[in-house]
Design a protein around this motif. Structure first.
Motif, PDB file in Angstrom:
ATOM      1  N   LYS A 106       7.031  12.586 -19.791  1.00  0.00           N
ATOM      2  CA  LYS A 106       6.696  12.049 -18.606  1.00  0.00           C
ATOM      3  C   LYS A 106       7.517  11.102 -18.136  1.00  0.00           C
ATOM      4  N   GLU A 107       7.543  10.991 -16.755  1.00  0.00           N
ATOM      5  CA  GLU A 107       8.323   9.871 -16.152  1.00  0.00           C
ATOM      6  C   GLU A 107       7.353   9.382 -14.666  1.00  0.00           C
ATOM      7  N   MET A 108       7.482   7.883 -14.663  1.00  0.00           N
ATOM      8  CA  MET A 108       6.760   7.428 -13.405  1.00  0.00           C
ATOM      9  C   MET A 108       7.477   6.468 -12.901  1.00  0.00           C
ATOM     10  N   VAL A 109       7.453   6.576 -11.296  1.00  0.00           N
ATOM     11  CA  VAL A 109       7.983   5.713 -10.819  1.00  0.00           C
ATOM     12  C   VAL A 109       7.163   5.063  -9.587  1.00  0.00           C
ATOM     13  N   SER A 110       6.986   3.820  -9.591  1.00  0.00           N
ATOM     14  CA  SER A 110       6.023   3.335  -8.544  1.00  0.00           C
ATOM     15  C   SER A 110       6.809   2.279  -7.692  1.00  0.00           C
ATOM     16  N   GLU A 111       6.745   2.037  -6.472  1.00  0.00           N
ATOM     17  CA  GLU A 111       7.651   1.199  -5.675  1.00  0.00           C
ATOM     18  C   GLU A 111       6.823   0.638  -4.364  1.00  0.00           C
ATOM     19  N   VAL A 112       6.853  -0.612  -3.998  1.00  0.00           N
ATOM     20  CA  VAL A 112       6.302  -0.907  -2.778  1.00  0.00           C
ATOM     21  C   VAL A 112       7.118  -0.497  -1.516  1.00  0.00           C
ATOM     22  N   VAL A 113       6.307   0.264  -0.598  1.00  0.00           N
ATOM     23  CA  VAL A 113       7.184   0.813   0.764  1.00  0.00           C
ATOM     24  C   VAL A 113       6.732  -0.058   1.709  1.00  0.00           C
ATOM     25  N   ALA A 114       5.904  -0.725   2.068  1.00  0.00           N
ATOM     26  CA  ALA A 114       5.426  -1.739   3.124  1.00  0.00           C
ATOM     27  C   ALA A 114       4.856  -2.705   2.644  1.00  0.00           C
ATOM     28  N   LEU A 115       5.236  -4.001   3.179  1.00  0.00           N
ATOM     29  CA  LEU A 115       4.515  -5.285   2.912  1.00  0.00           C
ATOM     30  C   LEU A 115       3.797  -5.884   4.240  1.00  0.00           C
ATOM     31  N   ASN A 116       2.722  -6.758   3.950  1.00  0.00           N
ATOM     32  CA  ASN A 116       2.186  -7.571   4.812  1.00  0.00           C
ATOM     33  C   ASN A 116       1.706  -6.577   6.110  1.00  0.00           C
ATOM     34  N   LYS A 117       0.937  -5.858   5.660  1.00  0.00           N
ATOM     35  CA  LYS A 117       0.525  -4.660   6.984  1.00  0.00           C
ATOM     36  C   LYS A 117      -0.985  -5.000   7.049  1.00  0.00           C
ATOM     37  N   PRO A 118      -1.356  -5.175   8.148  1.00  0.00           N
ATOM     38  CA  PRO A 118      -2.881  -5.511   8.704  1.00  0.00           C
ATOM     39  C   PRO A 118      -3.692  -4.071   8.247  1.00  0.00           C
ATOM     40  N   TYR A 119      -4.907  -4.299   7.593  1.00  0.00           N
ATOM     41  CA  TYR A 119      -5.545  -3.223   6.847  1.00  0.00           C
ATOM     42  C   TYR A 119      -7.011  -3.545   6.950  1.00  0.00           C
ATOM     43  N   PRO A 120      -7.839  -2.533   7.213  1.00  0.00           N
ATOM     44  CA  PRO A 120      -9.583  -2.806   7.293  1.00  0.00           C
ATOM     45  C   PRO A 120      -9.994  -3.088   5.761  1.00  0.00           C
ATOM     46  N   VAL A 121     -10.511  -3.970   5.427  1.00  0.00           N
ATOM     47  CA  VAL A 121     -11.150  -4.158   3.772  1.00  0.00           C
ATOM     48  C   VAL A 121     -12.307  -4.493   4.117  1.00  0.00           C
ATOM     49  N   LEU A 122     -13.305  -3.380   4.108  1.00  0.00           N
ATOM     50  CA  LEU A 122     -14.596  -3.590   4.402  1.00  0.00           C
ATOM     51  C   LEU A 122     -14.978  -4.223   5.879  1.00  0.00           C
ATOM     52  N   THR A 123     -15.336  -5.351   6.225  1.00  0.00           N
ATOM     53  CA  THR A 123     -15.469  -5.765   7.326  1.00  0.00           C
ATOM     54  C   THR A 123     -14.510  -6.782   8.101  1.00  0.00           C
ATOM     55  N   GLU A 124     -13.384  -6.661   7.400  1.00  0.00           N
ATOM     56  CA  GLU A 124     -12.311  -7.549   7.808  1.00  0.00           C
ATOM     57  C   GLU A 124     -10.941  -7.081   7.834  1.00  0.00           C
ATOM     58  N   ILE A 125      -9.801  -7.501   8.439  1.00  0.00           N
ATOM     59  CA  ILE A 125      -8.702  -7.192   8.377  1.00  0.00           C
ATOM     60  C   ILE A 125      -8.046  -7.915   7.696  1.00  0.00           C
ATOM     61  N   LYS A 126      -7.090  -7.406   6.600  1.00  0.00           N
ATOM     62  CA  LYS A 126      -6.385  -8.441   5.496  1.00  0.00           C
ATOM     63  C   LYS A 126      -5.227  -7.774   5.355  1.00  0.00           C
ATOM     64  N   THR A 127      -4.085  -8.502   4.816  1.00  0.00           N
ATOM     65  CA  THR A 127      -2.928  -8.208   4.629  1.00  0.00           C
ATOM     66  C   THR A 127      -2.737  -7.386   3.258  1.00  0.00           C
ATOM     67  N   VAL A 128      -2.083  -6.280   3.317  1.00  0.00           N
ATOM     68  CA  VAL A 128      -2.031  -5.493   2.178  1.00  0.00           C
ATOM     69  C   VAL A 128      -0.507  -4.965   2.070  1.00  0.00           C
ATOM     70  N   ALA A 129      -0.148  -4.470   0.866  1.00  0.00           N
ATOM     71  CA  ALA A 129       1.102  -3.716   0.579  1.00  0.00           C
ATOM     72  C   ALA A 129       0.781  -2.334   0.266  1.00  0.00           C
ATOM     73  N   PHE A 130       1.851  -1.321   0.571  1.00  0.00           N
ATOM     74  CA  PHE A 130       1.398  -0.055   0.380  1.00  0.00           C
ATOM     75  C   PHE A 130       2.455   0.269  -0.781  1.00  0.00           C
ATOM     76  N   ILE A 131       2.023   1.250  -1.842  1.00  0.00           N
ATOM     77  CA  ILE A 131       2.664   1.420  -2.778  1.00  0.00           C
ATOM     78  C   ILE A 131       2.920   3.054  -3.176  1.00  0.00           C
ATOM     79  N   VAL A 132       3.920   3.656  -3.425  1.00  0.00           N
ATOM     80  CA  VAL A 132       4.038   4.837  -3.490  1.00  0.00           C
ATOM     81  C   VAL A 132       4.305   5.192  -5.064  1.00  0.00           C
ATOM     82  N   GLN A 133       3.616   6.101  -5.733  1.00  0.00           N
ATOM     83  CA  GLN A 133       3.935   6.217  -7.061  1.00  0.00           C
ATOM     84  C   GLN A 133       3.919   7.905  -7.332  1.00  0.00           C
ATOM     85  N   LYS A 134       5.025   8.370  -7.974  1.00  0.00           N
ATOM     86  CA  LYS A 134       5.089   9.593  -8.395  1.00  0.00           C
ATOM     87  C   LYS A 134       5.356   9.714  -9.971  1.00  0.00           C
TER      88      LYS A 134
END
Length: 279
Positions: free
Chosen positions: A173-201
């Protein structure tokens, strides 16, 4: 007197040799950076398919609470309730001790610094410290490479892992995980927060999974959203899983000296509970 001092060093040296190197310091770990008592609650929906047709669906409400933070480990408490075909199943509360490098139980991990390397994310370059890791004394050889940036949340910008059974010539088994976007606004419950998006295969002989995560370093465990799809060896859809954050709380940290005994600086955090009626 000299003999007593010499004996003391004989006793201490093996302990020093067993000191666990960490992939990331406490303040950049997804759980250890929060005070004990912090928790999160999520809803996980898993759909299972056969020949392209939906055959079952399970919804699980999961609460994870941080019970303890140690020098090189954490203790998490997990409480879960699942619903399948209208039936609700309460699962017993369980506690798990996990090493800060992701190992479980008595596993030992060897960390080897491997210099620095730059990663490019959406055209911008980020300098990372590269750290090799290997899980020791296990039938399946687990090795990995971590790209860590202390200035860039979520701090681990790329992971590479291989899993090779004893006697095998190539990884199972092989696994690669990498951040593809940083500092993106995203709704976290009742607030907009800064998130990173990670893609893993993750690729294995019988299954391939593709996962997208949204991570916010203000939330215990970091992960605030997950979308995972699994395919069988023939590329046919096996399952889909989504994880949605329902609530979380960052506990009030007890008053401590500026540094802990292990020399890690601790940032004081304020209590944060979004919905008071859920816990």
């Amino acid at each position: 007197m000299l003999r007593a001092v010499a004996m003391m060093f004989v006793l201490i040296l093996p302990m020093l040799g067993q000191a666990q190197e960490l992939l990331v310091p406490h303040e950049h770990h997804e759980w250890a950076s929060f005070p004990a008592g912090s928790w999160k609650q999520v809803k996980q929906v898993t759909e299972t398919f056969k020949e392209g047709e939906l055959v079952s669906s399970m919804t699980t409400t999961l609460t994870v609470r941080l019970k303890e933070v140690g020098k090189d480990y954490i203790v998490l408490q997990r409480e879960a309730k699942s619903e399948v075909s209208g039936q609700v199943f309460e699962k017993p509360i369980r506690e798990f001790r996990s090493g800060l490098n992701g190992q479980s139980g008595s596993q030992r991990v060897r960390i080897t610094p491997s210099g620095e390397q730059k990663l490019s994310i959406l055209g911008k370059s980020y300098s990372c410290k590269v750290r090799q890791m290997e899980v020791l004394d296990e039938p399946t050889k687990i090795t990995g490479k971590i790209y860590y940036s202390s200035d860039t949340p979520p701090f681990i910008l790329r992971r590479e892992h291989t899993f090779t059974p004893e006697g095998a010539q190539s990884p199972q088994k092989e696994m690669v995980s990498e951040v593809v976007a940083l500092n993106k606004p995203y709704p976290v419950l009742t607030e907009i927060k800064t998130v990173a998006f990670i893609v893993q295969k993750t690729t294995a002989s019988d299954e391939t999974t593709e996962t997208v995560e949204a991570q916010c370093t203000e939330v215990p465990g970091f992960v605030v959203g997950t979308w995972m799809t699994a395919y069988d060896a023939n590329g046919k859809l096996k399952s889909k899983t989504t994880v949605q954050l329902l609530n979380y709380e960052v506990a009030v940290e007890t008053i401590k000296p500026t540094t802990t005994k292990t020399g890690h600086f601790r940032n004081k955090r304020q209590q944060r509970r979004v919905f008071d009626d859920v816990k």
